[in-house]
Design an enzyme around this catalytic site. Structure first.
Site, PDB file in Angstrom:
ATOM      1  N   SER A 269      51.920  50.606  41.873  1.00  0.00           N
ATOM      2  CA  SER A 269      52.655  49.466  41.333  1.00  0.00           C
ATOM      3  C   SER A 269      52.961  49.721  39.853  1.00  0.00           C
ATOM      4  CB  SER A 269      51.863  48.180  41.542  1.00  0.00           C
ATOM      5  OG  SER A 269      52.633  47.055  41.220  1.00  0.00           O
ATOM      6  N   ASP A 496      58.091  47.285  51.656  1.00  0.00           N
ATOM      7  CA  ASP A 496      57.926  46.808  50.279  1.00  0.00           C
ATOM      8  C   ASP A 496      59.230  46.172  49.797  1.00  0.00           C
ATOM      9  OD1 ASP A 496      57.352  46.412  47.593  1.00  0.00           O
ATOM     10  OD2 ASP A 496      56.452  48.382  47.301  1.00  0.00           O
ATOM     11  N   HIS A 530      54.276  45.450  49.618  1.00  0.00           N
ATOM     12  CA  HIS A 530      53.854  46.105  48.379  1.00  0.00           C
ATOM     13  C   HIS A 530      52.346  46.305  48.322  1.00  0.00           C
ATOM     14  CE1 HIS A 530      54.231  47.435  44.271  1.00  0.00           C
ATOM     15  NE2 HIS A 530      53.394  46.497  43.849  1.00  0.00           N
TER      16      HIS A 530
END
Length: 549
Positions: A269, A496, A530
């Site tokens: 991330s 995602d 995600h």
């Protein structure tokens, strides 16, 4: 908008005829109702009575009845007011000196993140200034960090682990803090970050609120007009940060520990952004780069999502332009911001599997009775299971993280762009690629180094060359040239929505266009969106372990 067509007189005549027909049918219906008034009135009263019973019933403590002469009930809104009342009481107790279990150690009801206790992590203090990309420098700063494994005598087995937006340095349990960390299943003997081989360091980024210097930290001592030292928090006087600033601060920590080169830079991330930035800033000091669910250039979609979070947070009156530390924290804005963020962290297919269109459990007896009792009465507070989940996520987060840290760090993510034109616009000077060969894992020291990397690490799965590459791809390739001799692992996740898989493909393509023939790329399936980097231990962990070891 299509042009408006002018009506002809014939159109007006036809419209008038239709209106007249509707009025005639309405008058006929009203006459029928009058003739049957006694029967229809009785039916109406029976129906109204049944509805009143349903509306007055409690719905798992979340009843939001329609207005039947009494004010409507909104427990979800009342809960916000109750929290604010508790916070105000803690503020009153703290300022008056009255002992309170919820009062802080100094004035103000702000949560404990503002005054971290370093009992479970280490603090590195850098007493000199740190140059920043956008606004001058920080005069000094602290970095909170934790470690796992054993540092080799040569200090050549270090892995620098970068965090996501709101994570602390506590990535895994330690003796000082045995609670599970945010990457517990990825760190340890034989795991993705193998503590039998490597010494892992994880920091809380500057701008954060878990021990590192950020907006909630006290500024270096200044004096008032009478020359008396005063103590005040940065709040929104804190300088705007970039991802590059965060990484430079981390390398000041490495300098303080006497670590000149790291075996790998690993992140997911926002941590993936930091990982790429580390390899770009210090090509000679970073042996390998791992980027999971990240990007080399923040997309407009991700910027929009983070902007929405900051907007609802800054709209909370308690935010007070960032100066809330001696008063009420913006807990409602933080809750709403977290709800928006949670939507971006997971995927629609997972919501279907976990929640579907199910309502939350109810204690209302009429809902389980015969259909004659009428349909289930919906409420305007959290009603669907997915709504209760988002509500819970917001409640859990709203007092655990500093609002200003969320604003500053999310803005740094928006600003991240490794295209050459953007880097030059910031005045960042790129370094030449590595002049030395990348480090070899301890278990593979007997293999020829170049052959090993080119035969084992340069491949992709499920990723054909782009048919219609984005217009900025050549500019990104030019920007990533300092990484052209650094082995890079990139993992993307097909579900995602925050960092769509196209962004990981783009980074891999740009690195290869920059001349890097040591890029390993994988695309992962699954429904976790995600948050796959937190949950898919087998695939994410397996790919990282293979790349590093």
């Amino acid at each position: 908008m299509s042009p408006r067509v002018r009506q002809s007189p014939d159109d007006d005549l036809l419209l008038g005829t239709r209106v007249q027909d509707i009025l005639t049918r309405y008058l006929i219906d009203m006459n029928i109702l009058r003739q049957n008034a006694p029967r229809s009135t009785k039916l109406f009263q029976q129906t109204k009575s049944a509805r009143l019973v349903r509306r007055s019933s409690t719905f798992a403590g979340q009843s939001c009845p329609l207005n039947d002469g009494n004010p409507p009930s909104f427990p979800c809104v009342d809960a916000h007011a109750a929290r604010e009342a508790r916070l105000r009481q803690s503020f009153k107790d703290a300022t008056s000196g009255t002992p309170s279990s919820s009062a802080s150690s100094s004035s103000g009801p702000e949560p404990s993140y503002a005054r971290p206790s370093p009992g479970s992590y280490n603090i590195y203090h850098h007493s000199e200034h740190l140059d920043l990309v956008y606004t001058g420098s920080l005069p000094s700063f602290d970095i909170a960090y934790e470690t796992w494994g054993t540092l080799s005598p040569e200090k050549d087995n270090v892995i620098l682990l970068h965090t996501g937006l709101s994570a602390s340095s506590h990535a895994a349990s330690t003796e000082a803090n045995p609670s599970e960390g945010w990457w517990e299943n990825f760190i340890g003997p034989g795991k993705a970050l193998d503590t039998n081989q490597f010494y892992i360091i994880c920091t809380n980024v500057i701008g954060g609120c878990h021990g590192s210097t950020g907006p909630s930290s006290f500024r270096p001592a200044t004096s008032n007009s009478h020359g008396t030292p005063k103590k005040e928090r940065y709040a929104t006087n804190f300088p705007v940060l970039s991802i590059f600033d965060m990484v430079r601060a981390q390398f000041k920590l490495l300098d303080g520990l006497g670590i000149n080169e790291i075996y790998a830079s690993v992140g997911s991330s926002m941590g993936a952004m930091q990982s790429l930035a580390a390899g770009w800033l210090f090509p000679e000091r970073v042996g390998k780069v791992v980027s999971v669910s990240g990007t080399a250039r923040s997309s407009p979609g991700a910027i929009a999502m983070r902007f929405a979070q900051r907007s609802v947070l800054m709209a909370d009156p308690n935010w007070n332009k960032g100066f809330y530390y001696d008063g009420m924290p913006p807990h409602i804005g933080m809750k709403l911001a977290r709800q928006i963020a949670t939507i971006t962290y997971r995927s629609g297919p997972e919501w279907d599997i976990r929640f579907g269109r199910k309502f939350r459990p109810s204690s209302e007896p009429l809902e389980r009775s015969s259909p004659a009792s009428g349909p289930r009465m919906p409420v305007l507070c959290p009603d669907f299971l997915i709504e209760t989940y988002l509500d819970h996520q917001g409640e859990q987060f709203c007092l655990k993280y500093d609002a200003n840290s969320l604003i500053y760090i999310s803005k740094a993510m928006d600003l991240f762009d490794m295209t050459l034109s953007s880097l030059q616009g910031l005045g960042l000077i790129s370094q030449p690629p590595r002049s030395t060969l990348p480090p070899v894992p301890p278990s593979l020291t007997a293999l020829p180094r170049p052959d090993h990397y080119r035969s084992h690490l340069s491949h992709s799965k499920s990723h054909p060359p782009p048919n219609n590459p984005p217009v900025h791809l050549p500019d990104l390739a030019e920007g990533l040239k300092p990484l052209s001799r650094t082995p890079v692992l990139i993992l993307g996740v097909q579900s995602d929505i925050l960092f769509p898989v196209e962004q990981q493909r783009e980074a891999a393509d740009a690195l290869r266009m920059a001349g890097n023939d040591m890029v390993s790329y994988y695309e992962l399936g699954g429904v976790w969106g995600h948050d796959t980097f937190l949950l898919d231990v087998r695939n994410v962990g397996g790919a990282i372990r293979g790349f590093l070891s």
